[in-house]
Design a protein around this motif. Structure first.
Motif, PDB file in Angstrom:
ATOM      1  N   ALA A 187       0.833  -1.202   0.000  1.00 19.83           N
ATOM      2  CA  ALA A 187       0.000   0.000   0.000  1.00 19.83           C
ATOM      3  C   ALA A 187       0.867   1.250   0.000  1.00 19.83           C
ATOM      4  CB  ALA A 187      -0.926  -0.007   1.211  1.00 19.83           C
ATOM      5  N   ARG A 188       1.942   1.215   0.776  1.00 23.98           N
ATOM      6  CA  ARG A 188       2.864   2.364   0.795  1.00 23.98           C
ATOM      7  C   ARG A 188       3.522   2.549  -0.565  1.00 23.98           C
ATOM      8  NH1 ARG A 188       8.241   2.836   4.659  1.00 23.98           N
ATOM      9  NH2 ARG A 188       9.023   4.807   3.751  1.00 23.98           N
ATOM     10  N   LEU A 189       3.874   1.440  -1.184  1.00 26.18           N
ATOM     11  CA  LEU A 189       4.490   1.489  -2.508  1.00 26.18           C
ATOM     12  C   LEU A 189       3.508   2.048  -3.535  1.00 26.18           C
ATOM     13  CD1 LEU A 189       6.782   0.813  -4.462  1.00 26.18           C
ATOM     14  CD2 LEU A 189       6.020  -1.574  -4.438  1.00 26.18           C
ATOM     15  N   LEU A 190       2.255   1.626  -3.468  1.00 23.83           N
ATOM     16  CA  LEU A 190       1.242   2.130  -4.391  1.00 23.83           C
ATOM     17  C   LEU A 190       1.033   3.635  -4.225  1.00 23.83           C
ATOM     18  CD1 LEU A 190      -1.310  -0.804  -4.078  1.00 23.83           C
ATOM     19  CD2 LEU A 190      -0.072  -0.171  -6.171  1.00 23.83           C
ATOM     20  N   ILE A 191       1.052   4.094  -2.998  1.00 23.52           N
ATOM     21  CA  ILE A 191       0.918   5.540  -2.755  1.00 23.52           C
ATOM     22  C   ILE A 191       2.093   6.281  -3.383  1.00 23.52           C
ATOM     23  CG2 ILE A 191       0.941   7.308  -0.955  1.00 23.52           C
ATOM     24  CD1 ILE A 191      -0.572   5.320   0.838  1.00 23.52           C
ATOM     25  N   ALA A 192       3.303   5.743  -3.228  1.00 19.16           N
ATOM     26  CA  ALA A 192       4.481   6.387  -3.815  1.00 19.16           C
ATOM     27  C   ALA A 192       4.397   6.427  -5.334  1.00 19.16           C
ATOM     28  CB  ALA A 192       5.736   5.646  -3.368  1.00 19.16           C
ATOM     29  N   GLU A 193       3.688   5.464  -5.921  1.00 19.87           N
ATOM     30  CA  GLU A 193       3.519   5.424  -7.374  1.00 19.87           C
ATOM     31  C   GLU A 193       2.343   6.267  -7.843  1.00 19.87           C
ATOM     32  OE1 GLU A 193       5.267   0.908  -8.221  1.00 19.87           O
ATOM     33  OE2 GLU A 193       3.160   1.179  -7.648  1.00 19.87           O
TER      34      GLU A 193
END
Length: 655
Positions: free
Chosen positions: A599-605
Motif C-alpha cells: 500500500a505504501r508502494l502504491l501511494i508512492a507510485e
C-alpha cells in the motif's frame, strides 16, 4: 493429597513463532515505555537516577522473532504440572517458564487469565510475545526476550521435604543468570515463588524485574493495592503522579472504566506490606504478596475503548473475555533499572493464592476501608511473618543442585560459564546444552579463531559483550570475523570502527550481502538515504543470487526485502522498490506486513485508489508493534471515511 510434580502436555490452538530473523538487530529499541529527558526534572531523585541507568540501545545479542502469522493449529506444548489439594499450577518451560494457569481447585476457578490460544504478537523486546498467565520479565523495560524461548527446568528438594520446580536461564541482554523456584507446600493454598538474580561479573549490572500476572476482568473487577497515589504512564509517554483510586472523575481501580490503555504504578509506602489483589463482584480473586525487596506494584489496563478492545481480541479469541495485568517489580516503575554490585545477588519470595473479602467493603466508596479489608483478609490466610519465614526456608535451599531434568533451555549459559569459569551453585549450565549456535564461539574461545561457514547460509548470531569483542579483535581478520566484530562494536556505540570493520570484511568477502546490509543500516542511521538505498539494493541482489532453501533463507529474504523496499521508498526510488517487491517470493508478498508495504508502494507510485482497495479488501499485520498507529495513519492518507475497527489499535487519545 501431597504435592505432586509431573510432566504433561497442554494442547492449544497456536500460531508458530517462526524462525529467528537472521539480520542483527542494529537499530534502536522500538519501546513505547520511555519518557523525554526533560520530564525527569520533577521526579523523585532516586527514580530519576534509575530511569537513566544504563538504558539499552538495541536487543543485541538477541535476535528478533517476527516470522509468525495468524493461522493457528492445535499444538502440543510441553508442560509441568504442580498440584496439591488446593491449587493446580501449569507451567510452560518452552515458553519462558510462563505459568499458563493457576486453578483454585475447591472453587473450580482459575485465578489468572489462562489464554485459550497461543497467538504471538509484537510486544516483547525482541518481537514475539503472547498474553495470559504469569510471566517472569527480566532484562530491560518491556516484555522479556525469553517470552517465547525455552528455559531449563528440574525437580529440586523443597524446604518442607517435598519437591519444587526450578526454572533457570542466562538472560542475555544483561548477561545475568537467574532462577525461579516454584514451591507449593503440601497443605497450602499459596504458591511460593523464590526468585534469585546473580551478577557474576566484575562490574555492576543494571537489573530489571517485573512479575506480570494476567487476571480476568469484568465490569465489577477491582484492583486493590496499599497506596493512595500512583505514577500514571499513558502511551502519550508521560509519567505523572495521580491520586488513587479516582483520577479525572473516574475510579481507575476498575480496569474497564478507563477508555485507553494505561499503567498505574502504585506508590506503596515505605514499611507497608507489599501486595496487590484483583477481586470480582463477589470479593473473590487472586492476591499476590512478597517479601519487601520486591517494592513495586502496578495495574495495566486495556480500557473499554475500541483500540484496547481490538488488542484484546487480537491477542486471544473474540468473545473469550478480557484481562488486565497486575504486576510486581524491583523498582517503583518499569522505566527504572537498579544496579546490582559485582558478585552480588537480588533474591526475594512471592506468594500467589486465592482471596475472599467482603464485597460490600471492597466495592464501597471508602478506598481506605477497601484496602484495609483486603489486607486483613490477606493477613488471615497468609500473615506477613509467614512469607518472611517461607523466604528464609527457601533461601536455604536456593543453592541445592537440581535433580531430574524436566526441560532444557539454551546453550548460551553454558558458553558463558565456560568462558568466565563461573561457580553458580543451584543453576548448572551443562556443556551438554552447547549446540550449533554456540559452536563457532566455543572455537573462538578455545582456539582463538572464528571458523568460516561450511556452506552458504545467513551468518549465525553475534556475541557482543566486551569479552567476546576483545576475542574478535585479536582473531584472524577473516570477512566473517570482521562482520561479527563490527556488530559487537556497533553495540558498544563505536559506530565509526564498526563501519571500518564491515568495510574491511567487504573487500575480500565471497558473501557480501550481510556486510552490505550492516553498512546500509549505518548509512541510514547517519542520515545518508541515497547511500543506504545503494547498499540495500546491492545486498538484496546478492542475497537473491546466493539464496538456498530452508527457513533461514526465507527469513533473511523477508527481512532484507522489507528493509530494502522501505529504504528505497525513503530515498524516493519507487521504481527500484517495485523491482525488489517483484523479486520477493509470492508467499512473502502475501503476508500482512507486506500488504501494508505494498500500500505504501502504491501511494508512492501515485496509485492511491489501488492502495485504498487493498485496505477495503482487508488484511492483518501479524507483527504490528505495540502502540503502532501506522494503519490508522495510512488509512487517513487514503480516505476521509471512518476508520474500520479492523484497523483501530489506538492506545492513546488523539492530540
Amino acid at each position: 493429597m501431597a504435592t505432586t510434580v509431573r510432566r504433561a502436555v497442554l494442547t492449544l490452538p497456536a500460531a508458530a513463532t517462526g524462525p529467528e530473523n537472521p539480520l542483527p538487530a542494529l537499530r534502536p529499541l522500538d519501546e513505547t515505555h520511555v519518557i523525554d529527558d526533560g520530564d525527569r526534572a520533577g521526579l523523585p531523585r532516586d527514580m530519576a537516577r534509575q530511569l537513566g541507568h544504563t538504558p539499552l540501545a538495541t536487543v543485541l545479542p538477541v535476535r528478533t522473532l517476527d516470522g509468525y502469522g495468524r493461522e493457528r493449529t492445535p499444538t502440543d506444548l510441553e508442560a509441568i504440572v504442580i498440584e496439591n489439594d488446593h491449587l493446580r499450577v501449569t507451567v510452560l518451560p518452552g515458553l519462558g517458564g510462563r505459568i499458563h494457569s493457576l486453578v483454585h481447585k475447591p472453587a473450580g476457578r482459575g485465578l489468572v487469565y489462562a489464554n485459550p490460544v497461543l497467538q504471538p504478537a509484537d510486544f516483547a523486546l525482541n518481537g514475539a510475545w503472547f498474553s495470559g498467565g504469569i510471566e517472569w520479565n527480566i532484562g530491560a523495560t518491556g516484555h522479556t526476550t525469553l517470552s517465547c524461548a525455552p528455559v531449563h527446568a528440574a525437580r529440586v528438594p523443597a524446604p518442607d521435604g517435598g519437591e519444587m520446580v526450578r526454572l533457570w536461564e542466562w538472560e542475555r541482554l544483561r548477561d545475568l543468570p537467574f532462577q525461579v523456584d516454584l514451591w507449593l507446600p503440601d497443605d497450602s493454598a499459596f504458591l511460593h515463588v523464590g526468585v534469585r538474580i546473580r551478577n557474576p561479573h566484575e562490574q555492576p549490572a543494571p537489573v530489571y524485574w517485573w512479575s506480570n500476572i494476567a487476571v480476568p476482568e469484568g465490569e465489577r473487577t477491582r484492583v486493590v493495592a496499599p497506596a493512595d497515589e500512583a505514577w500514571h504512564f499513558g502511551y502519550e509517554r508521560t509519567l505523572t503522579r495521580v491520586p488513587v483510586p479516582e483520577t479525572g472523575g473516574t475510579d481507575r481501580t476498575y480496569p474497564l472504566r478507563s477508555a485507553y490503555p494505561a499503567d498505574y504504578f502504585y506508590e506503596v509506602p515505605e514499611g507497608a506490606r507489599r501486595w496487590i489483589a484483583s477481586l470480582d463482584e463477589h470479593g473473590h480473586g487472586l492476591v499476590q504478596t512478597s517479601t519487601d525487596l520486591l517494592r513495586g506494584r502496578k495495574l495495566f489496563l486495556w480500557g473499554s475503548g475500541p483500540g484496547g478492545r481490538r488488542w484484546q481480541d487480537w491477542l486471544t479469541e473474540p468473545g473469550t473475555g478480557g484481562y488486565a495485568e497486575i504486576q510486581a517489580g524491583l523498582a517503583r516503575t518499569q522505566l527504572e533499572h537498579i544496579p546490582l554490585e559485582p558478585g552480588g545477588e537480588f533474591s526475594w519470595l512471592e506468594s500467589y493464592g486465592p482471596l475472599a473479602a467482603d464485597p460490600a467493603i471492597v466495592h464501597g466508596n471508602d478506598w481506605a476501608a477497601a484496602r484495609a479489608e483486603t489486607e486483613q483478609r490477606l493477613a488471615d490466610v497468609l500473615p506477613r511473618a509467614d512469607v518472611d519465614a517461607a523466604y528464609a526456608a527457601w533461601r536455604a535451599r536456593a543453592d541445592t543442585e537440581p535433580g531430574e531434568s524436566l526441560a532444557t533451555g539454551s546453550g548460551w549459559g553454558a558458553l558463558e560459564v565456560r568462558r568466565g569459569r563461573y561457580k553458580l551453585p543451584g543453576t548448572p549450565f551443562a556443556d551438554s546444552t552447547l549446540g550449533e549456535q554456540q559452536a563457532p564461539w566455543l572455537e573462538l574461545l578455545e582456539q582463538g579463531t572464528l571458523p568460516g561457514p561450511s556452506e552458504a547460509a545467513p551468518p549465525g548470531p553475534t556475541l557482543v559483550s566486551w569479552h567476546w569483542r576483545d576475542m574478535l579483535e585479536t582473531a584472524p581478520a577473516e570477512p566473517l570475523t570482521e562482520y561479527h566484530l563490527g556488530v559487537a562494536q556497533w553495540h558498544a556505540d563505536d559506530r565509526a570502527q564498526a563501519v571500518r570493520s564491515w568495510e574491511r570484511g567487504l573487500a575480500t568477502a565471497s558473501s557480501r550481502w550481510p556486510l552490505l546490509r550492516c553498512l546500509a543500516v549505518a548509512a541510514q542511521e547517519s542520515g545518508q538515504r541515497e547511500r543506504a538505498a545503494d547498499h540495500y539494493t546491492e545486498a538484496f541482489d546478492g542475497l537473491c543470487a546466493e539464496r538456498g532453501d530452508g527457513e533461514a533463507w526465507t527469513a533473511a529474504t523477508a527481512a532484507l526485502g522489507r528493509e530494502t523496499i522501505e529504504a528505497l521508498l525513503t530515498a524516493g526510488r519507487a521504481e527500484a522498490a517495485r523491482a525488489v517487491w517483484a523479486g520477493l517470493p509470492p508467499e512473502i508478498r502475501a503476508r500482512g506486513r507486506f500488504r501494508l508495504l505494498e500500500a505504501r508502494l502504491l501511494i508512492a507510485e501515485g496509485r492511491t485508489g489501488d492502495a485504498k482497495a487493498l485496505f477495503d479488501a482487508g488484511f492483518e499485520v501479524a507483527d504490528l508493534r505495540e502502540g503502532a498507529e501506522v494503519l490508522e495513519e495510512m488509512w487517513h492518507r487514503l480516505t476521509d471515511e471512518p476508520l474500520p475497527d479492523l484497523y483501530n489499535y489506538r492506545m492513546r487519545p488523539r492530540a
